[in-house]
Write a protein that holds these residues in place. Structure first.
Motif, PDB file in Angstrom:
ATOM      1  N   SER A 152       0.819  -1.218   0.000  1.00 13.48           N
ATOM      2  CA  SER A 152       0.000   0.000   0.000  1.00 13.48           C
ATOM      3  C   SER A 152       0.850   1.263   0.000  1.00 13.48           C
ATOM      4  O   SER A 152       0.349   2.355  -0.274  1.00 13.48           O
ATOM      5  CB  SER A 152      -0.935   0.006   1.209  1.00 13.48           C
ATOM      6  OG  SER A 152      -0.188   0.021   2.415  1.00 13.48           O
ATOM      7  N   PHE A 153       2.154   1.127   0.306  1.00 19.07           N
ATOM      8  CA  PHE A 153       3.054   2.281   0.302  1.00 19.07           C
ATOM      9  C   PHE A 153       3.761   2.445  -1.042  1.00 19.07           C
ATOM     10  O   PHE A 153       4.712   3.212  -1.156  1.00 19.07           O
ATOM     11  CB  PHE A 153       4.103   2.143   1.410  1.00 19.07           C
ATOM     12  CG  PHE A 153       3.511   2.099   2.794  1.00 19.07           C
ATOM     13  CD1 PHE A 153       2.437   2.902   3.133  1.00 19.07           C
ATOM     14  CD2 PHE A 153       4.028   1.236   3.750  1.00 19.07           C
ATOM     15  CE1 PHE A 153       1.891   2.857   4.407  1.00 19.07           C
ATOM     16  CE2 PHE A 153       3.484   1.186   5.021  1.00 19.07           C
ATOM     17  CZ  PHE A 153       2.405   1.992   5.353  1.00 19.07           C
ATOM     18  N   SER A 154       3.346   1.716  -2.070  1.00 22.94           N
ATOM     19  CA  SER A 154       3.913   1.789  -3.425  1.00 22.94           C
ATOM     20  C   SER A 154       5.375   1.379  -3.472  1.00 22.94           C
ATOM     21  O   SER A 154       6.032   1.530  -4.497  1.00 22.94           O
ATOM     22  CB  SER A 154       3.769   3.214  -3.998  1.00 22.94           C
ATOM     23  OG  SER A 154       2.398   3.588  -4.015  1.00 22.94           O
ATOM     24  N   ASN A 228       4.982   6.877   6.869  1.00 21.45           N
ATOM     25  CA  ASN A 228       4.432   5.544   6.578  1.00 21.45           C
ATOM     26  C   ASN A 228       4.761   4.537   7.680  1.00 21.45           C
ATOM     27  O   ASN A 228       3.928   3.696   8.031  1.00 21.45           O
ATOM     28  CB  ASN A 228       4.963   5.041   5.237  1.00 21.45           C
ATOM     29  CG  ASN A 228       4.418   5.845   4.077  1.00 21.45           C
ATOM     30  OD1 ASN A 228       3.329   6.418   4.162  1.00 21.45           O
ATOM     31  ND2 ASN A 228       5.169   5.906   2.981  1.00 21.45           N
ATOM     32  N   SER A 229       5.979   4.627   8.229  1.00 16.81           N
ATOM     33  CA  SER A 229       6.342   3.671   9.282  1.00 16.81           C
ATOM     34  C   SER A 229       5.536   3.918  10.557  1.00 16.81           C
ATOM     35  O   SER A 229       5.164   2.974  11.264  1.00 16.81           O
ATOM     36  CB  SER A 229       7.840   3.758   9.581  1.00 16.81           C
ATOM     37  OG  SER A 229       8.177   5.028  10.122  1.00 16.81           O
ATOM     38  N   LEU A 230       5.241   5.187  10.847  1.00 15.39           N
ATOM     39  CA  LEU A 230       4.463   5.490  12.048  1.00 15.39           C
ATOM     40  C   LEU A 230       2.987   5.130  11.887  1.00 15.39           C
ATOM     41  O   LEU A 230       2.253   5.065  12.879  1.00 15.39           O
ATOM     42  CB  LEU A 230       4.597   6.977  12.402  1.00 15.39           C
ATOM     43  CG  LEU A 230       5.986   7.442  12.869  1.00 15.39           C
ATOM     44  CD1 LEU A 230       5.982   8.936  13.146  1.00 15.39           C
ATOM     45  CD2 LEU A 230       6.426   6.681  14.112  1.00 15.39           C
ATOM     46  N   ASN A 231       2.562   4.903  10.671  1.00 17.41           N
ATOM     47  CA  ASN A 231       1.164   4.505  10.452  1.00 17.41           C
ATOM     48  C   ASN A 231       0.858   3.120  11.011  1.00 17.41           C
ATOM     49  O   ASN A 231      -0.311   2.733  11.101  1.00 17.41           O
ATOM     50  CB  ASN A 231       0.829   4.544   8.958  1.00 17.41           C
ATOM     51  CG  ASN A 231       0.388   5.936   8.523  1.00 17.41           C
ATOM     52  OD1 ASN A 231      -0.387   6.588   9.212  1.00 17.41           O
ATOM     53  ND2 ASN A 231       0.908   6.396   7.398  1.00 17.41           N
ATOM     54  N   TYR A 232       1.904   2.377  11.365  1.00 21.47           N
ATOM     55  CA  TYR A 232       1.673   1.076  11.990  1.00 21.47           C
ATOM     56  C   TYR A 232       1.180   1.226  13.432  1.00 21.47           C
ATOM     57  O   TYR A 232       0.691   0.267  14.024  1.00 21.47           O
ATOM     58  CB  TYR A 232       2.960   0.241  11.973  1.00 21.47           C
ATOM     59  CG  TYR A 232       3.278  -0.335  10.613  1.00 21.47           C
ATOM     60  CD1 TYR A 232       2.531  -1.395  10.095  1.00 21.47           C
ATOM     61  CD2 TYR A 232       4.319   0.173   9.840  1.00 21.47           C
ATOM     62  CE1 TYR A 232       2.821  -1.928   8.847  1.00 21.47           C
ATOM     63  CE2 TYR A 232       4.617  -0.352   8.596  1.00 21.47           C
ATOM     64  CZ  TYR A 232       3.859  -1.405   8.098  1.00 21.47           C
ATOM     65  OH  TYR A 232       4.139  -1.929   6.862  1.00 21.47           O
TER      66      TYR A 232
END
Length: 398
Positions: A152-154, A228-232
């Motif tokens: 989803s992060f391309s 993107n990493s913090l979206n976890y």
């Protein structure tokens, strides 16, 4: 101050002012120490990452924890909806903090650790192993690319330059671990970001803290890697650990402290220059000290006492009585405007009326004056008697 001294003083002030101007207008040196503190705006601080949490997660709470993990968890409820965010160059947690953190995650909370070094108890508990590589900064080995494997992060790659150290996972728990991110160095790929279940919660471990620093977040689009990493993070409260940070300690000693602070350094230089100038131009006195001359002391009373004692010791009672009578009559003349040529009964009556002194005292004084005028010799008793009578007159004046 002489004309030459004024010229030298003016030159000194101009030079010092110019040097101070150069000092305060020159750019401040950049501090490259990796502190990863959310309060630091230096290249390797995390001021941007911490303050962007409010934009990334407006619905979540964030809290800066400035005490040890064990101290905080000992006095706060573990709700199961918190995540501890820990970032540092080397995450050297104490044994007690590590135990509390493991228990914290086991109860359903999460821990997001970003560090080159992970405490051994955590690695052992999660059945993980890490290794580190060090490279000389050169064109071939200092560039590293990071990516997140989630489709989803391309799957873009984020380039980081001038990297001299990186850590990666050499062994992971294939059953409980999920690979979230990787290193790319030429044709070589290493895992550096995983998610691992532990009890009821999860550990998120990322081994490249430089990616979250102010310097790399402001370079190109590297900030998207952090976003993107913090979206976890899917917990309601983010506990940002701020206690266990790498701190650059300046050299010890008073002089070293002064030299490492530009304002104090310049104050020290000016003090020394001022001392040298004072020694050169004001070391010698330009004028002798003016002695203090004490004013002459009024010795009238002492003189009078000395003369009186002289007359008394020489038994010149007649002279002393004459002077007492003379001073008394002078007082009467000045204060009551009386004729003192004739000392008789009329004089006594008039003195009684004008002074208010009892009649018997004025009569006694007149009698003693007449006795002294009619006698050539006076005794000590005569002196004492007339002295007491005149004193009695002064005491009874209205």
């Amino acid at each position: 101050m002489s004309r030459t001294l004024k010229i030298y003083t003016g030159i000194f002030i101009v030079v010092i002012g110019f040097l101070m101007y150069l000092e305060y207008t020159k750019p401040k040196p950049i501090i490259w120490t990796p502190t990863y503190s959310s309060k630091d705006k230096i290249p390797f601080g995390t001021y941007i990452a911490y303050n962007e949490l409010a934009q990334l997660f407006p619905e979540k709470n964030k809290k800066r924890i400035e005490q040890s993990i064990s101290s905080y968890l000992s006095f706060n409820n573990r709700t199961g909806s918190d995540v501890f965010f820990i970032i540092n160059q080397n995450s050297t947690l104490s044994e007690t903090d590590t135990e509390y953190l493991l228990d914290f995650v086991e109860q359903g909370n999460d821990a997001f650790i970003v560090s080159n070094f992970i405490p051994t108890p955590i690695l052992d508990s999660l059945h993980l192993k890490t290794e580190s590589s060090y490279y000389i900064l050169n064109k071939d080995f200092s560039n590293v690319e990071l990516s997140l494997v989630n489709p989803s992060f391309s799957n873009p790659r984020y380039k980081f330059e001038k990297v001299d150290q990186y850590a990666y996972f050499s062994e992971i728990d294939s059953v409980n671990s999920v690979i979230l991110g990787q290193y790319h160095m030429g044709t070589e790929t290493k895992t550096n970001f995983i998610k691992q279940k532990y009890g009821e919660g999860y550990f998120y471990i990322q081994l490249f803290p430089e990616a979250y620093s102010n310097y790399f977040m402001l370079k190109d689009k590297n900030y998207m890697y952090v976003v993107n990493s913090l979206n976890y993070i899917n917990k309601n409260t983010i506990l940002w650990e701020e206690n266990n940070k790498s701190i650059h300690t300046p050299p010890d000693g008073i002089l070293m402290y002064i030299f490492n602070n530009p304002p104090l350094h310049w104050a020290w230089v000016i003090l020394l220059c001022s001392f040298v100038l004072y020694s050169l131009f004001f070391g010698k006195r330009t004028q002798r000290i003016i002695p203090i001359i004490k004013p002459l002391k009024n010795t009238t009373v002492e003189f009078t006492q000395t003369i009186g004692n002289l007359y008394y010791n020489n038994k010149e009672h007649k002279d002393i009585i004459n002077k007492k009578i003379k001073y008394f009559l002078y007082y009467v003349k000045e204060h009551y405007f009386m004729n003192i040529e004739k000392i008789n009964t009329e004089f006594s009556d008039l003195l009684h009326l004008k002074s208010g002194v009892p009649k018997e005292i004025t009569d006694k004084i007149v009698s003693l004056i007449q006795k002294n005028q009619n006698s050539d010799i006076s005794t000590e008793e005569d002196l004492k008697l007339i002295n007491r009578t005149i004193d009695l007159f002064y005491k009874n004046i209205n």
